[in-house]
Write a protein that holds these residues in place. Structure first.
Motif, PDB file in Angstrom:
ATOM      1  N   TRP A  59      -4.334  -3.443  -8.026  1.00  0.00           N
ATOM      2  CA  TRP A  59      -4.934  -2.639  -9.094  1.00  0.00           C
ATOM      3  C   TRP A  59      -4.011  -2.569 -10.301  1.00  0.00           C
ATOM      4  CZ3 TRP A  59      -3.356   1.861 -11.534  1.00  0.00           C
ATOM      5  CH2 TRP A  59      -4.313   2.517 -12.321  1.00  0.00           C
ATOM      6  N   THR A  93       0.807  -1.224   0.000  1.00  0.00           N
ATOM      7  CA  THR A  93       0.000   0.000   0.000  1.00  0.00           C
ATOM      8  C   THR A  93       0.843   1.278   0.000  1.00  0.00           C
ATOM      9  OG1 THR A  93      -0.141  -0.117   2.417  1.00  0.00           O
ATOM     10  CG2 THR A  93      -1.948  -1.099   1.163  1.00  0.00           C
ATOM     11  N   ASN A 123      -5.852   7.805  -3.653  1.00  0.00           N
ATOM     12  CA  ASN A 123      -7.021   7.202  -2.984  1.00  0.00           C
ATOM     13  C   ASN A 123      -7.222   5.736  -3.368  1.00  0.00           C
ATOM     14  OD1 ASN A 123      -7.752   9.753  -1.796  1.00  0.00           O
ATOM     15  ND2 ASN A 123      -8.575  10.351  -3.795  1.00  0.00           N
ATOM     16  N   ASN A 124      -6.113   5.059  -3.636  1.00  0.00           N
ATOM     17  CA  ASN A 124      -6.173   3.640  -4.013  1.00  0.00           C
ATOM     18  C   ASN A 124      -5.663   2.797  -2.847  1.00  0.00           C
ATOM     19  OD1 ASN A 124      -5.844   1.075  -5.198  1.00  0.00           O
ATOM     20  ND2 ASN A 124      -5.420   1.975  -7.205  1.00  0.00           N
ATOM     21  N   GLN A 178      -4.974  -3.905 -14.029  1.00  0.00           N
ATOM     22  CA  GLN A 178      -5.022  -2.965 -15.146  1.00  0.00           C
ATOM     23  C   GLN A 178      -4.029  -3.327 -16.246  1.00  0.00           C
ATOM     24  OE1 GLN A 178      -7.258  -0.321 -15.513  1.00  0.00           O
ATOM     25  NE2 GLN A 178      -8.199  -1.360 -13.773  1.00  0.00           N
ATOM     26  N   SER A 237      -2.195   7.928 -10.640  1.00  0.00           N
ATOM     27  CA  SER A 237      -3.207   6.872 -10.759  1.00  0.00           C
ATOM     28  C   SER A 237      -3.468   6.181  -9.423  1.00  0.00           C
ATOM     29  CB  SER A 237      -2.770   5.815 -11.784  1.00  0.00           C
ATOM     30  OG  SER A 237      -2.496   6.391 -13.030  1.00  0.00           O
ATOM     31  N   TYR A 238      -2.526   6.302  -8.496  1.00  0.00           N
ATOM     32  CA  TYR A 238      -2.656   5.595  -7.221  1.00  0.00           C
ATOM     33  C   TYR A 238      -3.298   6.447  -6.127  1.00  0.00           C
ATOM     34  CZ  TYR A 238       0.607   2.521  -9.626  1.00  0.00           C
ATOM     35  OH  TYR A 238       1.198   1.689 -10.552  1.00  0.00           O
ATOM     36  N   GLU A 293      -5.372  -0.425  -2.660  1.00  0.00           N
ATOM     37  CA  GLU A 293      -4.651  -1.640  -3.054  1.00  0.00           C
ATOM     38  C   GLU A 293      -3.910  -1.397  -4.372  1.00  0.00           C
ATOM     39  OE1 GLU A 293      -7.021  -4.752  -4.544  1.00  0.00           O
ATOM     40  OE2 GLU A 293      -8.441  -3.363  -5.425  1.00  0.00           O
ATOM     41  N   PRO A 294      -2.910  -0.536  -4.373  1.00  0.00           N
ATOM     42  CA  PRO A 294      -2.234  -0.165  -5.633  1.00  0.00           C
ATOM     43  C   PRO A 294      -1.576  -1.338  -6.346  1.00  0.00           C
ATOM     44  CG  PRO A 294      -1.017   0.658  -3.721  1.00  0.00           C
ATOM     45  CD  PRO A 294      -2.336   0.185  -3.220  1.00  0.00           C
ATOM     46  N   GLY A 323       2.396   3.169  -3.304  1.00  0.00           N
ATOM     47  CA  GLY A 323       1.427   3.888  -4.122  1.00  0.00           C
ATOM     48  C   GLY A 323       0.898   5.133  -3.437  1.00  0.00           C
TER      49      GLY A 323
END
Length: 476
Positions: free
Chosen positions: A303, A48, A296-297, A307, A293-294, A299-300, A51
């Motif tokens: 993800w 985590t 508020n992610n 993707q 892109s990461y 589980e970068p 990211g």
């Protein structure tokens, strides 16, 4: 006034700790400490933090934040290695500072570490619960909100998964450290393989354009400093939380086989492995997709793999990461119970905490830690306490780095000359202290406030109970 000074500065004789801890079973080898260290340091955060820090503060330079944090942690680990080699006592910093500076200072260092262990047990268990439930949801399995969330949070009553996990690890540890160490070794190998799998697969999806500019232009955001060296520094204080787990190794030094060699190798080796893994994950992650892109992610890593068209690998990595969280829980609960045992052993807290069972295991302290971890982890929302883990440990780190000066003057006298010594003495202890202080200063104001409150509570307990009931006081 002289009585007050005597209370603060009275020191424990190291031979007394050797005698008190002699009943603990010495069964842990270098490989066990490497697994404990890597398992505790390389926990949920590796999937985590890279990211989160890249998106909020450092951009592609998140790798520099990890490197700077690793340098500071590395200098502190040298101090820990010398201390653990010279004084292989249960309780790590608490016991060492008690011998070097005195009972009150040892209590403050130990009390600061206790905050880390209490909250870390709850924090990791809750993180494991959230990830485990996340894996079940695609299968159509979900728990009601009352059994999924902390008390008073989104209709929650108790986080039942977190509670069961903490109880399960406690039952495992109650059967002895050698059994737990065997399971820890296997789980850590699985977790490292999962991280390496991500790095290898992620390398195939890297776009070099995502690395430029490596250090974005500085500006302020809602999350604070972003870009420039200010952003890198903001990332260091967030990331340092990931590296503090090596202190959990030292807490178990009274159960090490040949601690003069085992402890330095375990402490330094586990941190070195962790640094390589963290750097690898952060560089691959920001190379796969633009750092923004990461944002508020949660589980970068998963993800990024999905993707990139690697959904199966994402599931494998995330599944193993959930299993791997057990390793951090084992390390934290093991270290926390040994610290509580040390408090009871010295009379700083009720003496029954320092009593061993028939198999010479400190299970009373283990079950107290378990109960408190259950309450915090399954019934209270604790996001606002997360930074307290770092704050408490950083305070203990400051004591240990300065303690090297007091230790050197006594080596070869009442303390054995250790097999490992901190290099570049007397400069490195000072640099280590300054580095830790700089990291501490970078923490949020809330973290400093909570650390201050915890410190005041600890001082009150010391003067109302600890100083009166300690065995040192009775001896005087």
């Amino acid at each position: 006034m002289s009585s007050f000074k005597e209370k603060i500065f009275r020191k424990e004789d190291p031979s007394v700790y050797e005698s008190k801890d002699a009943h603990l079973v010495r069964s842990l080898r270098v490989r066990d400490f490497l697994a404990l260290g890597v398992g505790t340091i390389v926990s949920t955060s590796i999937f985590t933090l890279p990211g989160v820090v890249a998106a909020e503060h450092a951009g592609p330079a998140v790798a520099l934040s990890f490197l700077v944090a690793a340098i500071v942690a590395g200098m502190v680990s040298f101090a820990y290695a010398e201390m653990a080699s010279a004084m292989p006592f249960a309780g790590s910093a608490y016991s060492w500072i008690n011998v070097i500076f005195g009972e009150f200072f040892g209590w403050v260092a130990g009390w600061a570490l206790l905050a880390e262990y209490f909250i870390a047990v709850a924090f990791v268990a809750s993180g494991l619960s959230a990830n485990f439930r996340g894996l079940l949801e695609p299968l159509g399995i979900s728990l009601p909100a009352s059994l999924s969330n902390a008390f008073g949070t989104n209709g929650g009553v108790i986080d039942i998964v977190a509670a069961v996990v903490i109880l399960g690890v406690a039952l495992l540890l109650s059967h002895g450290v050698s059994t737990a160490a065997k399971i820890e070794n296997v789980l850590v190998i699985l977790k490292v393989l999962a991280i390496l799998l991500f790095i290898v697969v992620g390398l195939t999806a890297i776009r070099t354009s995502n690395y430029f500019p490596f250090i974005p232009k500085y500006h302020m955001t809602a999350n604070g400093d972003f870009g420039g060296w200010q952003g890198v520094y903001a990332g260091v204080s967030m990331i340092f939380l990931a590296y503090i787990g090596f202190d959990s190794i030292a807490a178990n030094s009274a159960e090490a086989i040949n601690p003069q060699k085992t402890m330095p190798r375990g402490i330094l080796g586990s941190l070195a492995i962790a640094v390589v893994l963290f750097m690898g994950v952060s560089l691959v992650l920001v190379g796969m997709f633009k750092y923004s892109s990461y944002a508020n992610n949660a589980e970068p890593v998963g993800w990024a793999l999905r993707q990139s068209g690697h959904a199966v690998v994402a599931t494998i990595v995330q599944s193993i990461s959930v299993i791997g969280m057990f390793t951090a829980l084992i390390g934290m609960m093991l270290a926390g119970s040994r610290l509580l045992y040390s408090f009871g052993r010295d009379g700083m807290l009720p003496k029954w905490l320092g009593q061993l069972d028939k198999a010479n295991r400190p299970n009373r302290s283990l079950w107290l830690l378990t109960i408190i971890g259950l309450v915090i982890g399954s019934m209270f929302p604790f996001a606002f306490l997360a930074q307290l883990i770092s704050a408490g440990t950083l305070i203990a780190f400051m004591f240990v780095t300065l303690g090297i000066y007091g230790l050197r003057s006594r080596e070869g006298k009442d303390i054995d000359v250790p097999a490992f010594k901190m290099p570049f003495y007397p400069v490195m202890p000072a640099l280590s202290f300054i580095g830790v202080l700089v990291v501490f200063w970078g923490l949020g104001n809330d973290a400093k406030l909570y650390a201050g409150i915890w410190f005041i509570v600890g001082v009150i307990i010391y003067f109302t109970y600890g100083s009166r009931n300690s065995y040192l006081n009775k001896q005087k």
